[in-house]
Design a protein around this motif. Structure first.
Motif, PDB file in Angstrom:
ATOM      1  N   GLU A 285       0.970  -1.837   0.207  1.00 15.20           N
ATOM      2  CA  GLU A 285       0.463  -0.543   0.356  1.00 15.20           C
ATOM      3  C   GLU A 285       0.889   1.292  -0.284  1.00 15.20           C
ATOM      4  O   GLU A 285       0.306   2.153  -0.328  1.00 15.20           O
ATOM      5  CB  GLU A 285      -0.454   0.205   1.222  1.00 15.20           C
ATOM      6  CG  GLU A 285      -1.719   1.112   1.237  1.00 15.20           C
ATOM      7  CD  GLU A 285      -2.596   1.118   3.028  1.00 15.20           C
ATOM      8  OE1 GLU A 285      -2.484   2.317   3.180  1.00 15.20           O
ATOM      9  OE2 GLU A 285      -2.350   0.438   3.055  1.00 15.20           O
ATOM     10  N   LEU A 286       1.796   1.311   0.673  1.00 14.42           N
ATOM     11  CA  LEU A 286       2.745   2.588   1.089  1.00 14.42           C
ATOM     12  C   LEU A 286       3.754   2.208  -0.346  1.00 14.42           C
ATOM     13  O   LEU A 286       5.038   3.355  -0.133  1.00 14.42           O
ATOM     14  CB  LEU A 286       3.748   2.340   2.176  1.00 14.42           C
ATOM     15  CG  LEU A 286       2.340   2.654   3.202  1.00 14.42           C
ATOM     16  CD1 LEU A 286       2.391   2.136   4.862  1.00 14.42           C
ATOM     17  CD2 LEU A 286       1.337   4.032   2.857  1.00 14.42           C
ATOM     18  N   GLY A 287       3.436   1.698  -1.398  1.00 15.21           N
ATOM     19  CA  GLY A 287       5.006   1.489  -1.939  1.00 15.21           C
ATOM     20  C   GLY A 287       5.827   0.829  -0.999  1.00 15.21           C
ATOM     21  O   GLY A 287       7.797   1.216  -1.819  1.00 15.21           O
ATOM     22  N   LEU A 288       6.909   0.190  -0.537  1.00 18.66           N
ATOM     23  CA  LEU A 288       7.530  -0.297   0.261  1.00 18.66           C
ATOM     24  C   LEU A 288       7.953  -1.613   0.016  1.00 18.66           C
ATOM     25  O   LEU A 288       7.442  -2.557  -0.228  1.00 18.66           O
ATOM     26  CB  LEU A 288       7.115  -0.466   1.396  1.00 18.66           C
ATOM     27  CG  LEU A 288       7.375   0.996   2.022  1.00 18.66           C
ATOM     28  CD1 LEU A 288       6.488   0.653   3.571  1.00 18.66           C
ATOM     29  CD2 LEU A 288       7.855   1.986   2.099  1.00 18.66           C
ATOM     30  N   LYS A 289       9.380  -2.134  -0.209  1.00 22.43           N
ATOM     31  CA  LYS A 289      10.096  -3.569  -0.462  1.00 22.43           C
ATOM     32  C   LYS A 289       9.364  -3.723   1.343  1.00 22.43           C
ATOM     33  O   LYS A 289      10.439  -3.288   1.427  1.00 22.43           O
ATOM     34  CB  LYS A 289      11.332  -3.135  -1.038  1.00 22.43           C
ATOM     35  CG  LYS A 289      11.036  -2.783  -2.804  1.00 22.43           C
ATOM     36  CD  LYS A 289       9.991  -3.170  -3.488  1.00 22.43           C
ATOM     37  CE  LYS A 289      10.514  -2.753  -5.122  1.00 22.43           C
ATOM     38  NZ  LYS A 289       9.087  -3.903  -5.642  1.00 22.43           N
ATOM     39  N   LEU A 290       9.521  -5.038   0.816  1.00 20.51           N
ATOM     40  CA  LEU A 290      10.224  -6.488   1.970  1.00 20.51           C
ATOM     41  C   LEU A 290      10.801  -7.103   1.642  1.00 20.51           C
ATOM     42  O   LEU A 290      11.067  -8.013   0.995  1.00 20.51           O
ATOM     43  CB  LEU A 290       9.113  -6.626   2.860  1.00 20.51           C
ATOM     44  CG  LEU A 290       8.765  -7.900   3.763  1.00 20.51           C
ATOM     45  CD1 LEU A 290       8.928  -7.168   5.237  1.00 20.51           C
ATOM     46  CD2 LEU A 290       7.117  -7.930   4.265  1.00 20.51           C
ATOM     47  N   HIS A 291      12.101  -6.963   2.888  1.00 20.98           N
ATOM     48  CA  HIS A 291      13.546  -7.874   2.516  1.00 20.98           C
ATOM     49  C   HIS A 291      13.663  -8.202   4.709  1.00 20.98           C
ATOM     50  O   HIS A 291      12.415  -8.354   5.921  1.00 20.98           O
ATOM     51  CB  HIS A 291      14.346  -6.687   3.582  1.00 20.98           C
ATOM     52  CG  HIS A 291      15.924  -7.411   3.857  1.00 20.98           C
ATOM     53  ND1 HIS A 291      16.194  -6.991   5.355  1.00 20.98           N
ATOM     54  CD2 HIS A 291      16.588  -8.170   3.359  1.00 20.98           C
ATOM     55  CE1 HIS A 291      16.924  -8.172   5.571  1.00 20.98           C
ATOM     56  NE2 HIS A 291      17.350  -8.507   4.251  1.00 20.98           N
ATOM     57  N   MET A 292      13.429  -9.871   4.610  1.00 22.81           N
ATOM     58  CA  MET A 292      13.744 -10.624   5.553  1.00 22.81           C
ATOM     59  C   MET A 292      15.406 -11.172   6.363  1.00 22.81           C
ATOM     60  O   MET A 292      15.510 -11.728   5.189  1.00 22.81           O
ATOM     61  CB  MET A 292      12.677 -11.676   5.655  1.00 22.81           C
ATOM     62  CG  MET A 292      12.673 -12.805   6.932  1.00 22.81           C
ATOM     63  SD  MET A 292      11.309 -14.519   6.654  1.00 22.81           S
ATOM     64  CE  MET A 292       9.575 -13.688   6.640  1.00 22.81           C
ATOM     65  N   ASP A 293      15.548 -10.224   7.591  1.00 26.59           N
ATOM     66  CA  ASP A 293      16.604 -11.400   7.823  1.00 26.59           C
ATOM     67  C   ASP A 293      16.541 -12.803   8.248  1.00 26.59           C
ATOM     68  O   ASP A 293      15.723 -12.526   9.392  1.00 26.59           O
ATOM     69  CB  ASP A 293      17.039  -9.921   8.652  1.00 26.59           C
ATOM     70  CG  ASP A 293      18.583 -10.377   9.283  1.00 26.59           C
ATOM     71  OD1 ASP A 293      18.909 -12.264   9.298  1.00 26.59           O
ATOM     72  OD2 ASP A 293      19.274  -9.804  10.571  1.00 26.59           O
ATOM     73  N   GLY A 294      16.685 -13.246   8.225  1.00 22.82           N
ATOM     74  CA  GLY A 294      16.543 -15.000   8.053  1.00 22.82           C
ATOM     75  C   GLY A 294      18.063 -15.403   8.620  1.00 22.82           C
ATOM     76  O   GLY A 294      17.941 -16.879   8.273  1.00 22.82           O
ATOM     77  N   ALA A 295      18.441 -14.943   9.744  1.00 23.84           N
ATOM     78  CA  ALA A 295      19.814 -15.707  10.070  1.00 23.84           C
ATOM     79  C   ALA A 295      19.730 -16.904  10.691  1.00 23.84           C
ATOM     80  O   ALA A 295      20.120 -17.378  10.749  1.00 23.84           O
ATOM     81  CB  ALA A 295      20.240 -14.439  11.085  1.00 23.84           C
ATOM     82  N   ARG A 296      18.445 -17.378  11.714  1.00 22.10           N
ATOM     83  CA  ARG A 296      17.500 -18.281  11.799  1.00 22.10           C
ATOM     84  C   ARG A 296      16.541 -18.745  11.143  1.00 22.10           C
ATOM     85  O   ARG A 296      15.133 -19.768  12.355  1.00 22.10           O
ATOM     86  CB  ARG A 296      17.488 -17.778  13.610  1.00 22.10           C
ATOM     87  CG  ARG A 296      18.811 -18.317  13.981  1.00 22.10           C
ATOM     88  CD  ARG A 296      18.665 -17.621  15.438  1.00 22.10           C
ATOM     89  NE  ARG A 296      19.686 -17.711  16.137  1.00 22.10           N
ATOM     90  CZ  ARG A 296      20.214 -15.746  16.665  1.00 22.10           C
ATOM     91  NH1 ARG A 296      19.762 -15.388  16.211  1.00 22.10           N
ATOM     92  NH2 ARG A 296      21.494 -15.265  16.960  1.00 22.10           N
TER      93      ARG A 296
END
Length: 355
Positions: A168-179
């Motif tokens: 909705e806000l025009g943002l990308k989504l990143h996930m830090d999946g160290a675990r």
């Protein structure tokens, strides 16, 4: 008091060695010569193993460690005048020495105060729409840690809600999946369900904390975002000349299923400790135990007693003792830790009563 020191420590899951599946794959990759800089069969096979695991055609890159993986991934999503929304306890904010800002040439981290380490759609919206003038760095990315630094797991529904807000806000989504593997084990879901199917654009999948010597995978589910990412890796010193030794261990853990079995075992050991101490007077779990971490609030006298008995732990999150469990956690040593914690807590309570 026990005469012997502990034979295994649980201060960090980085203490663990290499699991047999990763070690065996490295040994096989060590036979003969192979093309350099990621053009070898091992790296191609590892990338395909990720595509199979996630059931989608994604772009896969290999980095030495999580700081580089996170920082380069965020840099690929940002210009220097952009900003990244994260939790106040996110690793990119508290433990990466400004690397995300460095590799992005200055993209600002916008921090949301979050006692449990989780971001919410409301918190994201507050930061994203708070200012829109030319004098403030434009929000571009949201990064979430799965599991969080407090050991809690985002559910599929929570990720979907965050993703919807991002779109909705025009943002990308990143996930830090160290675990990341520990989150999959905790939720009993497929990797796809908590990543691209829930709206995640880029995942940094950690191997170091789950049985590998070194190595993280940066996975772009939105392949358009990975343009020229190989150049970023090279510039940052992350393009291994003998890439097969970064990629081959992934083949070992992914194709054998060890990535998930290792995480399940670690999670069970965390629960084993939590169940043993949670009902004892004077002890309290600071955060729900959902993955492979236990945060224990206890009087300083008990912490000092644990140190005297040889136990190592950190107290930098939540103020209590943090215990982390890895693929090689020995249940007998977990029980020994639990016994020491309980004995020291009961000894303190007894002293208070008799005082």
């Amino acid at each position: 008091m026990p005469d012997l020191q502990p034979t295994q420590q649980f201060a960090s899951d980085n203490y663990a060695g290499i699991c047999p599946e990763a070690w065996s794959a490295m040994e096989l990759a060590n036979q003969g010569s192979a093309t350099a800089y990621g053009e070898d069969e091992w790296t191609l096979r590892a990338a395909d193993a990720f595509r199979t695991l996630f059931a989608t055609d994604c772009d896969v890159y290999f980095a030495f460690n999580g700081t580089a993986a996170n920082s380069l991934a965020l840099a690929a999503l940002c210009q220097s005048y952009h900003s990244v929304i994260c939790s106040s306890s996110a690793h990119v904010e508290t433990d990466e020495c400004g690397a995300p800002e460095f590799f992005s040439n200055g993209s600002k981290l916008l921090v949301s105060q979050s006692p449990d380490g989780k971001l919410t759609p409301e918190a994201i919206r507050t930061l994203a729409v708070g200012r829109s003038d030319i004098h403030f760095p434009k929000p571009r990315v949201v990064t979430i840690t799965q599991p969080t630094e407090t050991g809690q797991v985002y559910s599929v529904a929570e990720i979907e809600a965050i993703s919807a807000t991002c779109r909705e806000l025009g943002l990308k989504l990143h996930m830090d999946g160290a675990r990341f593997a520990h989150a999959c084990a905790a939720l009993d879901c497929t990797p796809a369900e908590i990543t691209w199917q829930a709206g995640v654009d880029v995942l940094c999948f950690g191997g170091t904390k789950n049985g590998m010597a070194v190595g993280e995978a940066v996975i772009f589910f939105d392949r358009a975002l990975s343009e020229d990412f190989s150049y970023r890796c090279k510039q940052a010193g992350q393009l291994a000349s003998k890439m097969r030794f970064l990629s081959a261990p992934w083949i070992g853990v992914l194709e054998s299923g060890a990535w998930l079995n290792n995480a399940r075992h670690a999670n069970r050991c965390a629960r084993r400790l939590a169940d043993a101490v949670s009902s004892v007077e004077g002890l309290e779990l600071i955060f729900p135990v959902e993955a492979n971490a236990v945060f224990l609030a206890t009087p300083e006298q008990v912490l000092d007693g644990l140190r005297t008995r040889g136990w190592r732990f950190y107290t930098f999150i939540g103020g209590g003792a943090r215990f982390m469990f890895a693929w090689d956690a020995d249940p007998d040593q977990v029980d020994r830790l639990a016994t020491d914690v309980v004995e020291l807590a009961k000894e303190r309570e007894s002293n208070l009563i008799s005082a």
